[in-house]
Design a protein around this motif. Structure first.
Motif, mmCIF file in Angstrom:
data_model
loop_
_atom_site.group_PDB
_atom_site.id
_atom_site.type_symbol
_atom_site.label_atom_id
_atom_site.label_comp_id
_atom_site.label_asym_id
_atom_site.label_seq_id
_atom_site.Cartn_x
_atom_site.Cartn_y
_atom_site.Cartn_z
ATOM 1 N N THR B 411 0.804 -1.224 0.000
ATOM 2 C CA THR B 411 0.000 0.000 0.000
ATOM 3 C C THR B 411 0.836 1.274 0.000
ATOM 4 O OG1 THR B 411 -0.208 -0.009 2.416
ATOM 5 C CG2 THR B 411 -1.947 -1.112 1.160
ATOM 6 N N ASP B 412 2.162 1.128 0.050
ATOM 7 C CA ASP B 412 3.058 2.287 -0.049
ATOM 8 C C ASP B 412 3.379 2.503 -1.527
ATOM 9 O OD1 ASP B 412 4.987 4.233 0.331
ATOM 10 O OD2 ASP B 412 6.532 2.837 1.019
ATOM 11 N N MET B 413 2.354 2.775 -2.311
ATOM 12 C CA MET B 413 2.600 2.750 -3.758
ATOM 13 C C MET B 413 3.031 4.092 -4.311
ATOM 14 S SD MET B 413 -1.160 1.525 -4.632
ATOM 15 C CE MET B 413 -2.152 1.196 -3.248
ATOM 16 N N ILE B 414 3.685 4.004 -5.465
ATOM 17 C CA ILE B 414 3.942 5.202 -6.261
ATOM 18 C C ILE B 414 2.776 5.328 -7.223
ATOM 19 C CG2 ILE B 414 5.424 6.258 -8.000
ATOM 20 C CD1 ILE B 414 7.791 4.787 -6.788
ATOM 21 N N CYS B 415 2.235 6.542 -7.308
ATOM 22 C CA CYS B 415 1.049 6.712 -8.141
ATOM 23 C C CYS B 415 1.111 8.095 -8.767
ATOM 24 C CB CYS B 415 -0.179 6.554 -7.244
ATOM 25 S SG CYS B 415 -1.727 6.846 -8.072
ATOM 26 N N CYS B 416 0.890 8.188 -10.061
ATOM 27 C CA CYS B 416 0.925 9.488 -10.741
ATOM 28 C C CYS B 416 -0.404 10.205 -10.524
ATOM 29 C CB CYS B 416 1.209 9.289 -12.225
ATOM 30 S SG CYS B 416 -0.245 8.892 -13.196
#
Ligand code: HEM
Ligand code: SF4
Lengths: 185, 553
Positions: B411-416
């Motif tokens: 859940t510690d995602m990289i998201c644009c």
């Protein structure tokens, strides 16, 4: 890599006035375009007076123009690198570098190399579609003449030459990078 | 950290004056849209779907508390009270008014900050390891080199109009935490016979043509860093393609010439300039390093300190979890680095409010010598926290919403920003991130899965790093509808790899289930202590494909 045919390449304008060494002056050089008409040129048919020749034309005719050295300059298109002139640059009174579009930054390298590597000391002229806000970078890369073809007055343009009084890098205007000028013991 | 002297201040304030004039000329109609575009881009100003967006440079991610407070104030006075940490350790304001930008730049200049070259076809902010200076596996601190590169690249007169944007990253540790292999130039600090130098990688990048960088030099002596970079960028400026913006990055040139030929050309250019003025002097190196010396650490007994911490952890499971996931071992006994998570469920990854920026400043002042770092996974780091203060820090971080103990997990995602903000998007990405966070909210399950990077981009420009996610999600357009392609097996670490497409894309509603099936297979087939990405590399794509696309029967 595919290159657009020379015949279709945009040709620089040659305005009547330009900036030279920080002042507005009359343009005393005539520009010979690199379009199809260039193929028919010969030393005999070449106009009199000061001429900026496309690189290919100059390479072809230079042997026959030795008595006109002080009035024959060269203009480089943006894909023509400084090493194509190399040491021969020093024999020329003027080199112009074409910016077909302001985003085409190859000419910055060309200018710097002509000055720093090939020792060119004559007039280094920016021609084509560069814009006002590039003047300080151009001058740092060794350009001292600006044949501007945009809408603004040359007097306005002169202001942009003074945008920066300090810089980090060594370039033509500044022999040392800032890390050599900070007075570090 | 680096402190400006009068010369740096002059350069930045002259830039602010220059941009003020350019903006005035644009607003007065004297500068065309087309001419203003590169000027505003080189000052970090994009025009986005809903409003302008201003990207502020945070050199190698490092900030002091005064700068954080100023960023908070700017977000309040000129924006909607929040800001966004980017994957290149920068910060973005999403809603400033164009007319206000010169004033914002002046406010930034007062705290030695700027937005110079954060976009446009020039050399961008140099990024690095968020644990620089404190990591146990560090060969040498990358920050002095980053700062020297920052100065060299700032307003470089020759390289302001490159074929395309140009990104440099420097890593100083054994593990690559700066993703240098997906940068135009990756600089890896190495040691050879007791000498510090650099391995140089070129031609990495993401976007629509992802490429892992090639190493073109095994060892570059320390003093030659800038002349070598100059040679690389000069070759690129002369030969990089300018006829097609999708083929203009250096990665395309390196592929076209071949890495060997490209390297040979760089070496030839470098031979001409290596003995010139750009060679770093011993004084310059000492000077650059002097800004990144160790703060005044206490001398702590590591056994005592570790025991006390273990005792605190044993009394409080929530604290113990946070300790395990959100703190990082420090080279100094009795200290840890702490990662503040910007990824609680339902908040767009990387978004922080003005109050949170101030809270980071306060926490930095109280617990970490007044400094913080922004990370490429869009979190923040307090690098120098005494272990005895961790519990107090944790409690304070919790109050401000920074203590979600999910660092490094699914859940510690990289998201644009995706379709909610970005005009180039094929699909939204933030709601996908949120749906995944909601679906996988069981912390025990997340911990059991262990380290897992999930990265989401709303289109093939890959701002969300989907090519290098262990699991990558890419928004695609399918006959006008938003669909999502799943990719597996990417990594931006020292063993970098590009993810492979699993198969046909899915609707947004299906995505969490698909991720669930992928994770189920992993849990079923993993060896003890094997991370997701390692299982993937062992068993390959096919079993995952079969699992996900198996006909329900
Ligand atoms: C919201 C508006 C945004 C737009 C329109 C945008 C546009 C783009 C485009 C067109 C590219 C591809 C460039 C290329 O392939 O050369 C790109 C790449 C990238 N962007 Fe963005 N972006 C946006 C926001 C962001 C944000 C918020 C981040 C950070 C979280 C970001 C980080 C990146 C990164 C890391 C890349 C990959 C660079 C590479 O190819 O190596 N972008 N962006
Ligand atoms: S990946 Fe695409 S959708 Fe996402 S921010 Fe970048 S350009 Fe926009």
């Amino acid at each position: 890599m595919p290159k657009p045919a020379k015949a279709q390449a945009p040709q620089p304008e040659n305005p009547q006035q330009l900036i030279l060494d920080g002042a507005v002056v009359n343009n005393e050089w005539h520009l010979i375009p690199s379009d199809e008409s260039a193929a028919d040129l010969s030393a005999a048919t070449l106009a009199s007076g000061r001429l900026m020749l496309p690189l290919a034309v100059w390479q072809e005719l230079r042997g026959e123009l030795t008595d006109r050295k002080s009035e024959i300059g060269v203009w480089l298109d943006s894909d023509e690198t400084a090493d194509l002139l190399g040491e021969a640059a020093c024999e020329l009174p003027l080199i112009a570098v074409h910016f077909p579009a302001f985003a085409d930054g190859r000419g910055f390298t060309t200018g710097r190399l002509l000055r720093e590597r090939y020792g060119f000391a004559g007039e280094l002229r920016a021609i084509g579609n560069f814009m006002r806000d590039q003047l300080s970078y151009l001058s740092r890369c060794g350009f001292n003449a600006f044949a501007y073809q945009g809408d603004q007055s040359l007097e306005e343009l002169l202001k942009s030459l003074r945008d920066f009084s300090q810089s980090y890098q060594a370039a033509v205007d500044q022999p040392e990078p800032l890390f050599r000028r900070r007075g570090l013991a | 950290m680096y402190r400006y002297d009068d010369r740096d201040r002059t350069i930045i304030s002259e830039r602010v004056a220059q941009f003020r004039d350019q903006t005035a000329r644009y607003l007065a109609g004297e500068l065309s849209e087309e001419e203003f575009l590169p000027l505003r881009l080189q000052n970090g100003l994009y025009i986005q779907r809903l409003a302008p967006m201003l990207r502020v440079a945070i050199p190698y991610g490092l900030l002091n508390s005064a700068q954080l407070r100023r960023l908070a104030r700017i977000s309040r006075d000129y924006d909607k009270g929040y800001a966004h940490f980017t994957t290149r350790q920068n910060l973005q304001f999403n809603w400033p008014q164009l007319e206000d930008v010169p004033a914002i730049l002046a406010e930034l200049a007062e705290v030695e900050m700027h937005a110079v070259q954060t976009s446009g076809n020039c050399i961008r902010n140099t990024t690095s390891d968020p644990y620089a200076g404190v990591a146990r596996d560090e060969i040498a601190d990358p920050r002095p080199y980053c700062e020297l590169i920052r100065q060299w690249s700032t307003f470089h007169p020759e390289f302001a109009f490159l074929p395309r944007k140009f990104k440099i990253a420097v890593n100083g540790a054994q593990a690559d935490r700066a993703a240098i292999r997906v940068h135009d130039i990756g600089v890896q600090i190495v040691e050879q016979d007791g000498e510090i130098g650099f391995a140089i990688y070129v031609g990495g990048g993401q976007g629509r043509t992802p490429v892992i960088a090639e190493r073109i030099r095994e060892f570059l002596p320390e003093e030659d860093l800038l002349s070598y970079l100059e040679a690389i960028v000069r070759v690129y400026n002369q030969l990089g393609r300018r006829d097609n913006k999708y083929k203009a990055r250096i990665k395309i040139l390196v592929k076209a010439l071949g890495a060997e030929e490209f390297a040979a050309r760089v070496e030839r250019e470098w031979e001409q300039i290596r003995d010139g003025v750009d060679r770093l002097t011993p004084e310059a190196l000492t000077w650059a390093k002097s800004f990144f010396t160790a703060p005044e650490y206490k001398v702590l007994d590591s056994t005592d300190s570790d025991a006390a911490l273990a005792a605190e952890a044993s009394e409080d499971k929530a604290f113990a979890r946070w300790l395990e996931r959100n703190t990082f071992r420090h080279r100094v006994p009795g200290y840890r680095a702490v990662k503040l998570s910007t990824k609680p469920t339902g908040v767009p990854p990387g978004d922080v409010t003005d109050r949170q920026l101030e809270a980071i400043a306060d926490l930095a002042d109280e617990f970490s010598f007044g400094e913080a770092r922004i990370t490429h996974d869009q979190n923040a780091v307090l690098a120098d926290v005494e272990q005895g203060n961790l519990k107090a820090l944790w409690q304070a971080a919790r109050k401000h919403g920074f203590a979600t103990p999910n660092i490094g997990t699914l859940t510690d995602m990289i998201c644009c920003p995706g379709g909610d903000y970005c005009s180039l998007a094929n699909a939204k990405s933030i709601p996908v991130a949120e749906a995944i966070q909601r679906r996988f909210d069981d912390m025990d399950y997340l911990y059991d899965l262990g380290d897992l990077n999930l990265n989401i981009s709303g289109c093939m420009n890959a701002c969300g790093h989907h090519h290098v996610g262990h699991i990558g999600i890419l928004g695609v357009d399918k006959k006008g509808e938003e669909f999502y392609q799943i990719q597996l097996g990417g990594s931006s670490s020292e063993s970098a790899s590009l993810a492979k497409v699993l198969g046909p894309s899915f609707s947004r509603a299906e995505v969490p289930d698909v991720i669930g099936r992928i994770l189920d297979l992993y849990v079923e087939l993993r060896h003890p202590d094997e991370l997701f990405v390692d299982t993937y590399h062992r068993i390959g794509l096919q079993p995952f494909k079969e699992k996900v696309y198996a006909k329900a029967s």
